[in-house]
Design an enzyme around this catalytic site. Structure first.
Site, PDB file in Angstrom:
ATOM      1  N   GLN A  11      53.021  41.209  34.595  1.00  9.17           N
ATOM      2  CA  GLN A  11      52.990  40.007  35.449  1.00  9.17           C
ATOM      3  C   GLN A  11      54.306  39.239  35.330  1.00  9.17           C
ATOM      4  OE1 GLN A  11      50.349  39.573  37.420  1.00  9.17           O
ATOM      5  NE2 GLN A  11      49.287  41.280  36.429  1.00  9.17           N
ATOM      6  N   ARG A  69      44.304  40.070  40.787  1.00 10.55           N
ATOM      7  CA  ARG A  69      45.069  39.454  39.693  1.00 10.55           C
ATOM      8  C   ARG A  69      44.708  37.984  39.528  1.00 10.55           C
ATOM      9  NH1 ARG A  69      50.987  42.624  39.846  1.00 10.55           N
ATOM     10  NH2 ARG A  69      50.069  44.441  38.832  1.00 10.55           N
ATOM     11  N   TYR A 110      44.267  44.186  31.584  1.00  7.13           N
ATOM     12  CA  TYR A 110      43.973  44.904  32.842  1.00  7.13           C
ATOM     13  C   TYR A 110      44.495  44.174  34.074  1.00  7.13           C
ATOM     14  CZ  TYR A 110      39.106  42.695  33.127  1.00  7.13           C
ATOM     15  OH  TYR A 110      38.012  41.889  33.190  1.00  7.13           O
ATOM     16  N   GLU A 111      44.477  44.876  35.187  1.00  9.94           N
ATOM     17  CA  GLU A 111      45.108  44.388  36.430  1.00  9.94           C
ATOM     18  C   GLU A 111      46.602  44.115  36.244  1.00  9.94           C
ATOM     19  OE1 GLU A 111      42.311  45.207  38.769  1.00  9.94           O
ATOM     20  OE2 GLU A 111      44.099  44.250  39.575  1.00  9.94           O
ATOM     21  N   GLY A 112      47.239  44.910  35.408  1.00 13.20           N
ATOM     22  CA  GLY A 112      48.652  44.674  35.087  1.00 13.20           C
ATOM     23  C   GLY A 112      48.730  43.782  33.867  1.00 13.20           C
TER      24      GLY A 112
END
Lengths: 568, 568
Positions: free
Chosen positions: A433, A294, A426-428
């Site tokens: 977040q 992240r 992406y990556e949350g």
């Protein structure tokens, strides 16, 4: 124009803003002296400028493609990857026991940003591998570590993350992929995974997939998920790539940007896998990988912001149009200057937050201190979401600075926006977040947040008497953040979620003010950084008022508006 | 998902927010009764949904291309254009004397938005022709009007605007194209023009270029520029397309979006042209065309915002992911709901401002009132810049609502962003619009602005006692706008320019609050519009504080930051 790696910027940040000396003062990182740090930044910067930057347009113009089941990468990407691997840039922070350099994550984070600014679509490849290295270091058996870590760290093999399935995106726990015990220490993994960045390539010896799947006795939801190492080629007795595993790339996505990075749909048909960590402990292992990933993705946003800014500034300094109060070029127009100054000030703010987060991660690693761990955990979602939002916003302004040329693809200004857009997803997603920030990261009742706000206020207090015009805006905004946080932690989760995105932005605004203040003070009155801080503190930081009001609205009004009202 | 034209939304706006009854109450527009208006909106909406919307992806996937000097348009565009022309939608507001419908511009503006929401790249074609019709109506000789207006209004011929040259973009006065008197009432026009939207097509009989060029005795700058009609095919004695003129399409741009609209580099080699307006009076004539084109482009932004919103809402209502406090679909998540509510609230605000601007234009036309002219002049740059900024922002949020699918081109979410991005650039960048607002539109010392602020405050005052929670935020924000305006008009031009963009945004924020308040009051407590107004007034309007602070910063700090500082 040629990309210039922000080497001196990182040196300044390390020395004067985020205090890398704290990190290099620990036993763990004592070998990362100032000389070593400088040499690494310079060498990496050179490679980024000379080898990677020329590949950036290639990736866009000649996307990775799938030919008869084999991924063909963009022209030059193989050579670019070899340069990254040979430079040791993949395993900078990895354990020396397996061939890594054992350097602070702060340095890896800086080098990752530079590689991303030079060629984002290629940089995503080692970023994924770095995450895998970390997950294996923390969770894999020694046997697995011995086989995989040396190859991943050297770059001979690449790593991927396989979480998402069509019905299981943000809700990872809904996944359906299965794993069955083969009775010989291996598992048969079956399922389809989507959005697999760099799911395959034609330049590494092997591709190692970390795949989330459910064992037969795994309960529903995230608690029943396990993590498996599923290599494209199964290592033989000597650890060399052997027979092909039962997996394949089904297709590649046709995307808005990041064309050089193949985004694969992967199919696993009873593929041979090895358990990483404990049965049903997949999410814990994946979180290790995701947390630093992240921050890495936040760095991608900052990377593109830097590159888009340089590109726009270069154009603006050459472009003549109309009479300006200062010089021939359009940089002399107040509105163009405002845009450029904002772009630079925002990039500095986002980079400082990410660097501070990296320092907190290093301090956690070096000292096992609960305070540093909490600091790192708090800053990670902010660094990710703000860094990527700024990547998008600066790219947007970069297009605007170019005028009509910004809409013409040959200029390259639009590519920055197209490439960086996915980093907010992406990556949350950045919404995820923000929810992480107001929920999980506030489970301490706001303790970690208050500790940071205390630090900011104490610093501003110290600067107040000599430079009230810079210090007071920071102090006041920090007070607003404190009050908003006090309000927030008293609310139900869903009321927090309704204001999560503006709360994260508010937090980032204040942090940006703090780091600009540190930079101004270190660089001295009348310096470039002093002047840039002025722009940030008086033009952008005032947004905190509106953001705080937004946060405090809660969720009720959003639900009063029914789905039918939304569709009316 | 299928695009749904906002027919009922426009009926509501006309009846309850911007007061179209003022317009239809004038002698000029008395025939546009409520029944006529309704029927037109419905018929146009049907055409947009059934004929144009299916073409939107075609334009993106099969861009207009240049083959041996001939432009080939996207599949189906010829039929779509025929439907627009046959429906009479091009000449709705044009003079009945030449075949137009003589309807209020407010209606044309609404229909333009619907066409743009259905297929932006095709809609740009009639938008350009409409501007040309207006310029000819105001400035051309009767002889030219007789030849060109009937053909343009019927859609048999298309019109373009030729301003930009490589060295003359925002600085139109720097153009080098030349025109020489042929001594027979015609002129020989020579030069190269860039960014010519719909510079050619394969579905209209003729393409009529309005070209800015300098006569031999034209002084430097904008005061020496004249306007010429330069048709692709020179009309014969009967007014039918005759021999080919000395002009050609040199190339088409490869753009970020709007692929269905051919953006041409045009070359004129002594092409035969006719003077429109007076010698050296080209800018005045062009401004007629540009002003309404600016509002038209603002409408393009709103069009895309509407379409992107519908698209995202439809996706979100179908998509299931995780547990929500309200229903299975992701619309039940507070953060997704917040995004959707913001998108809808912003679209309403931008559309109301544009509709109010169109009403002011109609009132100017109908009454020749100086107040209405000033109102229209004031609102035009706000409608253009805010409408297009919202188009971009809503498209961005639309991508975000889609999560990973937003980055995959097949979804169509990304196309909205790619298409709409140019609207903040062409017809005068949004920076230029903002400078126009704080300079030219404030040459009255702020009179027109204060008149509008008075109106807002008086309205809010009237609602205060019954609904203080809605009225007070509007009143207070209007007061901030008033104070900021009072400050602004006392400043040097460049200090105004430095805060021009945030000032325009501040103005739009307050106007949006005003129109939301009107809508809430008309629709009643607890109605959908009431609830939406609540979202806008308490989540978005508070931004006005930060914007006002930004405006009041002036220019000095931007110039203290030197070009070298920016490059440091």
């Amino acid at each position: 124009m040629a990309y210039r790696a922000p080497v001196s910027e990182y040196k300044f940040l390390f020395d004067h803003v985020v205090g890398l000396d704290k990190v290099t003062g620990t036993d763990r990182f004592e070998e990362a002296t100032r000389d070593v740090t400088s040499a690494i930044l310079e060498e990496a910067g050179k490679m980024c400028e000379e080898v990677l930057a020329p590949l950036q347009r290639n990736g866009d113009l000649h996307p990775a493609r799938l030919e008869n089941g084999v991924v063909r990468t963009s022209p030059g990407f193989g050579d670019g990857y070899a340069a990254i691997a040979e430079g040791g840039w993949i395993g900078m922070a990895a354990s020396p026991e397996y061939g890594g350099m054992g350097l602070p994550y702060s340095l890896q984070n800086a080098v990752n940003e530079m590689m991303g600014g030079a060629c984002l679509s290629l940089q995503l490849n080692p970023l994924m591998t770095q995450g895998q290295i970390e997950a294996l270091e923390h969770h894999a058996s020694d046997a697995l570590k011995d086989i995989y870590l040396p190859k991943l760290i050297s770059g001979e093999w690449c790593g991927t993350m396989n979480l998402t399935e069509p019905q299981a995106g943000s809700d990872v726990g809904a996944l359906r992929s299965k794993a069955e015990d083969n009775g010989d220490g291996t598992y048969a993994v079956t399922g389809q995974k989507i959005y697999i960045s760099w799911g395959d390539n034609d330049f590494s010896e092997n591709v190692c997939h970390l795949v989330l799947a459910r064992l037969p006795d795994g309960v529903d939801g995230t608690k029943g998920i396990s993590l498996f190492m599923v290599p494209k080629l199964i290592p033989d007795a000597d650890g060399n790539p052997g027979v092909a595993n039962s997996l394949k790339v089904v297709s590649l996505e046709h995307k808005l940007g990041l064309h050089g990075s193949p985004t694969a749909v992967m199919q696993y048909d009873g593929a041979t896998g090895w358990l990483v960590g404990k049965p049903h402990g997949g999410m814990a292992a994946m979180f290790t990988m995701m947390n630093n990933a992240r921050l890495g993705v936040g760095g991608q946003g900052i990377a593109v912001a830097e590159a888009a800014y340089q590109h726009a500034l270069s154009y603006a300094r050459d472009r003549k149009q109309g009479k300006t109060p200062s010089g021939d070029a359009i940089t002399g127009h107040a509105d163009v200057r405002r845009m450029l100054a904002q772009m630079k000030a925002e990039t500095f703010a986002a980079r400082s937050i990410a660097a501070a987060c990296a320092v907190a991660i290093d301090m956690s690693t070096a000292t096992e201190s609960a305070e540093w761990k909490a600091r790192a955990a708090l800053l990670t979602p902010i660094a990710k979401a703000f860094g990527t939002d700024i990547g998008i916003e600066v790219s947007q302004q970069g297009i605007q600075v170019h005028g009509g040329m910004g809409f013409v693809e040959e200029t390259g200004a639009a590519q920055f926006l197209r490439d960086v857009r996915v980093t907010a997803i992406y990556e949350g997603t950045n919404g995820i977040q923000s929810m992480d920030l107001v929920a999980r990261k506030m489970m301490d009742g706001g303790e970690a947040a208050y500790a940071l706000i205390d630090e900011i206020e104490a610093y501003a207090e110290g600067v107040k008497s000599s430079h009230p015009d810079l210090a007071e805006p920071v102090f006041n905004a920090a007070e607003t953040l404190r009050e908003t946080t006090e309000w927030l932690v008293e609310q139900d989760l869903n009321d927090r979620f309704a204001g999560a995105v503006p709360y994260l932005r508010l937090f980032a605004r204040v942090l940006g003010g703090y780091y600009h203040l540190c930079a101004a003070r270190a660089d001295g009155e009348g310096s470039a950084r002093w002047k840039l801080a002025n722009v940030y503190l008086h033009r952008l930081l005032p947004e905190h008022v509106g953001l705080a009001a937004h946060v405090r609205r809660g969720a009720a009004d959003l639900y009063e508006l029914t789905d039918e009202d939304l569709a009316a």
